[in-house]
Design a protein around this motif. Structure first.
Motif, short mmCIF file in Angstrom:
data_model
loop_
_atom_site.label_atom_id
_atom_site.label_comp_id
_atom_site.label_asym_id
_atom_site.label_seq_id
_atom_site.Cartn_x
_atom_site.Cartn_y
_atom_site.Cartn_z
N GLU A 163 50.91 43.37 18.26
CA GLU A 163 50.39 44.55 17.56
C GLU A 163 51.21 45.79 17.91
O GLU A 163 51.56 46.59 17.04
CB GLU A 163 48.92 44.76 17.94
N THR A 164 51.51 45.96 19.20
CA THR A 164 52.31 47.10 19.64
C THR A 164 53.70 47.05 19.05
O THR A 164 54.22 48.05 18.53
CB THR A 164 52.39 47.13 21.17
N LEU A 165 54.33 45.87 19.10
CA LEU A 165 55.68 45.72 18.57
C LEU A 165 55.71 46.01 17.07
O LEU A 165 56.58 46.75 16.59
CB LEU A 165 56.19 44.30 18.83
N GLY A 166 54.77 45.43 16.33
CA GLY A 166 54.75 45.64 14.89
C GLY A 166 54.54 47.09 14.50
O GLY A 166 55.19 47.60 13.57
N ALA A 167 53.63 47.77 15.20
CA ALA A 167 53.38 49.18 14.92
C ALA A 167 54.63 50.01 15.18
O ALA A 167 55.00 50.87 14.37
CB ALA A 167 52.22 49.68 15.76
N ALA A 168 55.30 49.73 16.29
CA ALA A 168 56.50 50.49 16.63
C ALA A 168 57.60 50.29 15.59
O ALA A 168 58.28 51.24 15.18
CB ALA A 168 57.00 50.09 18.02
N GLN A 169 57.80 49.07 15.16
CA GLN A 169 58.81 48.79 14.14
C GLN A 169 58.50 49.53 12.84
O GLN A 169 59.39 50.11 12.21
CB GLN A 169 58.90 47.29 13.88
N ASP A 170 57.24 49.54 12.46
CA ASP A 170 56.83 50.25 11.24
C ASP A 170 57.01 51.75 11.38
O ASP A 170 57.42 52.44 10.44
CB ASP A 170 55.38 49.92 10.91
N GLY A 176 62.32 57.11 8.87
CA GLY A 176 63.60 57.02 8.19
C GLY A 176 64.73 56.46 9.00
O GLY A 176 65.91 56.66 8.66
N LYS A 177 64.42 55.68 10.02
CA LYS A 177 65.46 55.08 10.86
C LYS A 177 65.35 53.56 10.82
O LYS A 177 64.34 53.00 10.39
CB LYS A 177 65.38 55.62 12.28
N THR A 178 66.38 52.88 11.28
CA THR A 178 66.41 51.42 11.29
C THR A 178 66.09 50.92 12.69
O THR A 178 66.70 51.37 13.67
CB THR A 178 67.80 50.89 10.87
N ALA A 179 65.16 50.00 12.79
CA ALA A 179 64.79 49.41 14.07
C ALA A 179 65.62 48.15 14.31
O ALA A 179 65.68 47.27 13.46
CB ALA A 179 63.31 49.07 14.09
N VAL A 180 66.26 48.09 15.46
CA VAL A 180 66.90 46.86 15.93
C VAL A 180 66.09 46.39 17.13
O VAL A 180 66.01 47.09 18.14
CB VAL A 180 68.36 47.10 16.31
N THR A 181 65.46 45.24 17.02
CA THR A 181 64.58 44.75 18.08
C THR A 181 65.32 43.81 19.01
O THR A 181 66.00 42.88 18.57
CB THR A 181 63.37 44.03 17.47
#
Length: 284
Positions: A163-170, A176-181
């Motif tokens: 849940e934390t990871l998904g929220a942060a990516q969203d 307006g930035k791209t997430a690289v996990t």
């Protein structure tokens, strides 16, 4: 479907990175609370954020007025404001004990907000080891200058919840930035590769392979890097690069050992752009 941004975001530390992070969330519609250690630092942090906001208005990258943007910003010294935040980000200097202490302050301020570290190198698991709720903790590594950078490195710790990871990516996408996990590892992906290139460039300069301009030009024109590794080191700060290199040497071995030239420049206060001189001369 993208998760809506938190209505209120808290940033602990209003230096260059903290101010840039605050700017990113303000122009995306959030209210932002920045907390600093004293009144003098609060004034400096407020000025940094307002300059960045004014630049965005002038460039036309936001349709909001400066007064509307600034009205959603508060800068102070009281952690109590963090209680209303849905996302808390520490952006204090890259010192391990300071970051651990800062994260503890953030966790104590609210039982439910997502907590993130802007660390560029320290292990998320190590930083989160003293937290009571590590499932709501992860890394959000923004890049300098934040307003112009398109990337945020999202670092998942062993205890970070889905849940934390998904929220942060969203949320990264929503500003307006791209997430690289990436998985938690010393230096993650960006710092590990960036420091390796920077250290090798310093060694080449030290050995007389070429001058700083030639080394940087080779990477800019030959490999299409937007800025050369030595100029980038000046922009990041030679002291910051030295600290990261020492940490990576401890964790990953001598291939990250800092060159003598880097140590010498830090010792005499030639830290790059912020002091006016590093591998290049910088005007005011």
């Amino acid at each position: 479907m993208t998760t809506a941004l938190p209505a209120v975001v808290g940033v602990l530390g209003g230096g260059t990175m903290g101010a840039g992070i605050a700017h990113a969330f303000l122009v995306s519609g959030c209210r932002v609370h920045v907390v600093e250690r004293d009144a003098e630092q609060c004034d400096a942090a407020s000025a940094r954020v307002r300059r960045a906001l004014a630049a965005s208005v002038k460039r036309g990258t936001t349709t909001q007025s400066l007064s509307d943007l600034a009205a959603r910003l508060s800068v102070g010294t009281d952690d109590e404001v963090f209680g209303a935040c849905g996302l808390l980000i520490e952006a204090v200097p890259e010192q391990f004990e300071l970051k651990v202490e800062s994260l503890g302050r953030l966790e104590a301020a609210t039982p439910s907000a997502v907590i993130a570290s802007n660390t560029s190198s320290f292990s998320i698991d190590d930083l989160g080891s003293t937290l009571r709720s590590p499932e709501r903790f992860l890394g959000l590594h923004f890049f300098n200058p934040v307003p112009a950078s398109a990337l945020v490195e999202v670092v998942r710790g062993a205890a970070t919840s889905e849940e934390t990871l998904g929220a942060a990516q969203d949320w990264v996408a929503a500003i307006g930035k791209t997430a690289v996990t990436v998985a938690d590892a010393p230096g993650f992906a960006s710092s590990r590769l960036g420091v390796a290139l920077g250290l090798e460039a310093i060694r080449m300069l030290e050995e007389g392979v070429a001058d700083a301009d030639a080394i940087d030009t080779a990477m800019v024109l030959g490999y299409r890097h937007p800025v050369g590794p030595l100029r980038l080191t000046d922009m990041v700060g030679l002291d910051v690069r030295l600290g990261i290199a020492e940490y990576l040497t401890e964790r990953l071995g001598d291939r990250f050992a800092p060159p003598k030239l880097l140590r010498d420049k830090v010792a005499v206060g030639e830290l790059g752009r912020k002091t006016g001189r590093g591998f290049f001369e910088w005007s005011a």
